[in-house]
Design a protein around this motif. Structure first.
Motif, short mmCIF file in Angstrom:
data_model
loop_
_atom_site.label_atom_id
_atom_site.label_comp_id
_atom_site.label_asym_id
_atom_site.label_seq_id
_atom_site.Cartn_x
_atom_site.Cartn_y
_atom_site.Cartn_z
N PHE A 1 0.92 -1.36 0.24
CA PHE A 1 -0.29 0.05 0.29
C PHE A 1 0.62 1.19 -0.15
CE2 PHE A 1 -3.24 -3.33 1.46
CZ PHE A 1 -4.03 -3.41 0.98
N ARG A 2 2.08 1.09 1.06
CA ARG A 2 2.97 2.06 0.95
C ARG A 2 3.14 2.13 -0.26
NH1 ARG A 2 3.34 4.48 6.14
NH2 ARG A 2 5.51 6.09 5.07
N ASN A 3 3.37 1.64 -0.98
CA ASN A 3 4.08 1.79 -2.35
C ASN A 3 2.68 1.91 -4.09
OD1 ASN A 3 7.21 1.79 -3.39
ND2 ASN A 3 7.05 -0.04 -1.14
N TRP A 4 1.82 2.37 -3.64
CA TRP A 4 0.63 3.21 -4.49
C TRP A 4 0.06 2.08 -4.77
CZ3 TRP A 4 -0.49 7.52 -5.72
CH2 TRP A 4 0.26 8.67 -5.16
N ALA A 5 -0.53 0.65 -4.92
CA ALA A 5 -1.33 -0.75 -4.96
C ALA A 5 -2.74 0.04 -4.23
CB ALA A 5 -0.71 -1.33 -3.47
N SER A 6 -3.56 -0.56 -4.92
CA SER A 6 -4.84 0.59 -4.14
C SER A 6 -6.10 -0.94 -4.13
CB SER A 6 -5.59 0.53 -6.36
OG SER A 6 -5.17 1.87 -6.02
N SER A 7 -4.82 -2.42 -4.19
CA SER A 7 -5.67 -3.63 -3.71
C SER A 7 -4.25 -4.98 -3.04
CB SER A 7 -7.01 -4.19 -4.70
OG SER A 7 -5.99 -5.11 -5.86
#
Length: 464
Positions: free
Chosen positions: A337-343
């Motif tokens: 999530f800290r690297n832009w994952a949306s899921s």
């Protein structure tokens, strides 16, 4: 200033889950006691800031990043096979454990397979299997009947009945064998030429429509699971150039039939993401056809997601396959999530105590749930169900990741979110053997907490 415990705006809700022998295959033998299983702890109370000599997490809700689509698991046929052998009452219990945000893990995103994957108890199949030498470019013999007969469709329908907002995305492990150079669902690649590209695009469009007719909307599709892998289970090598052709054809099919299903490209490891995605997304038609980038975490580092997001800001980023074990892997989810994952989606939900049934080439690690092979209504949860739930139960679809300092594995790490209802969620991971005193500072207030050893703690509080 002391905390005002009569003001609900100052209340901080707390939940803990802990690891236990992560990844040990002995979890297939029997259940084991777990110290913390996602239970609510006594609330904490925020107060005016003050100096404290402890690890500090600074949270900035005004600095918001990607929107969260969902967090969940998979409903591959191995899980469905085991689920179908339980009584209706136990099936309902399992479904509740997966999607109920109060008594269960609160999963909001589910991965299904189009045709069989390696995790199946069945002979491998697709939706248009023919005798050797036959072809069906018009998809006249297309059918998802096997998915219905095997209970896959009904299992997803029951999950949607329990959680109507649940989103579904689908992945294919192989085109029909007659489309492939190997003439088999194992290994090989899609045959070259426009007729095969168009036929496979038609195949996927008909699959999406067939599921829609069963009341199941496919939110997104990945057209080829792990396209750089050829192996002795359903698989298909697909070059980025060929995948680009395919998604352009599929986008044309979807648009022509009023289908809003999104297309996520790649669906393979971090390590190869740049070399695969660039030939697709640097092409104007490929970029227009693609909505997102799907990734797996078996080789490479999550930082590539941030790099891809910087290069292609119009594309969402999704972690579509990687199961976790223990708090170190919970920290890995925070890194996604800290690297832009949306899921984020785990892979394989329930095997039995004989580690079955599946046709993967190795021996699987413990799944979120384990079913007793001799008493199908008996099952147990591994710590990973609770650890994943520390994210999924509290981070709602539509939430946005917000700024916070990551911290350190020597004390605690974290990731923070702002939910649509205005609540702030901070998931804190303690990978040490000691209790870690921490303070969380946000918008003029702070609170202190003791993060238990080898555990994940989730803190939820109202924005000021």
């Amino acid at each position: 200033m002391t905390a005002n415990k009569t003001n609900k705006a100052n209340q901080v809700e707390v939940w803990w889950s802990s690891e236990k022998e992560p990844r040990a295959r002995t979890w297939f033998d029997e259940p084991k006691p777990i110290a913390y299983k996602g239970e609510a702890r006594p609330p904490l109370w925020a107060h005016a800031p003050r100096p404290e000599n402890m690890a500090t997490i600074a949270v900035f809700p005004e600095l918001a990043y990607q929107e969260i689509l969902g967090i969940g698991t998979s409903m591959e046929e191995s899980t469905v096979y085991n689920l179908a052998r339980m009584s209706p009452e136990k099936q309902d219990e399992i479904i509740s454990l997966l999607v109920d945000p109060d008594g269960g893990a609160g999963f909001s995103l589910l991965r299904i397979t189009l045709g069989t994957s390696d995790f199946t108890a069945q002979p491998f199949y697709t939706y248009d299997d023919l005798e050797e030498g036959e072809t069906d470019f018009a998809m006249e013999r297309f059918s998802i009947r096997k998915d219905m007969d095997l209970g896959i469709v009904s299992a997803v329908q029951r999950l949607l009945a329990a959680a109507p907002e649940l989103r579904i995305f689908a992945s294919s492990w192989s085109p029909p064998a007659w489309m492939k150079t190997s003439g088999d669902l194992r290994r090989g690649e899609l045959k070259q030429g426009r007729p095969y590209i168009d036929a496979l695009a038609l195949y996927y469009r008909k699959a999406i429509q067939a599921y829609k007719e069963q009341g199941i909307d496919i939110y997104a599709i990945t057209v080829q699971n792990e396209p750089l892998l050829e192996i002795d289970y359903p698989s298909c090598y697909m070059s980025p150039e060929q995948e680009r052709e395919l998604i352009v054809a599929l986008r044309r099919e979807l648009d022509a039939h009023g289908l809003s299903t999104k297309i996520w490209i790649f669906d393979h490891n971090f390590h190869d993401a740049w070399t695969y995605c660039c030939p697709i997304l640097n092409d104007e038609d490929g970029r227009r056809a693609s909505d997102g980038i799907a990734l797996h975490d078996y080789e490479g580092e999550p930082s590539v997601m941030s790099e891809l997001k910087a290069a292609y800001p119009d594309q969402t980023v999704h972690m579509t396959e990687r199961s976790i074990w223990g708090v170190a892997a919970a920290d890995r989810i925070a890194q996604y999530f800290r690297n832009w994952a949306s899921s984020y989606n785990a892979w394989v939900t329930m095997l039995d105590s004989r580690i079955g049934k599946h046709q993967w080439v190795g021996i699987p690690d413990p799944t979120l749930l384990v079913q007793h092979h001799a008493n199908r209504d008996e099952y147990w949860m591994t710590p990973e169900l609770h650890l994943t739930g520390q994210f999924a139960r509290f981070v709602k679809p539509g939430a946005r990741r917000i700024e916070s300092n990551y911290g350190s594995a020597d004390t605690v790490t974290n990731v923070a979110f702002l939910n649509p209802d205005g609540s702030i969620v901070v998931v804190v991971i303690n990978q040490t053997e000691q209790q870690q005193p921490i303070r969380i500072v946000c918008e003029g207030k702070q609170f202190e907490a003791d993060a238990p050893p080898m555990s994940v703690a989730t803190y939820r509080f109202a924005r000021r």
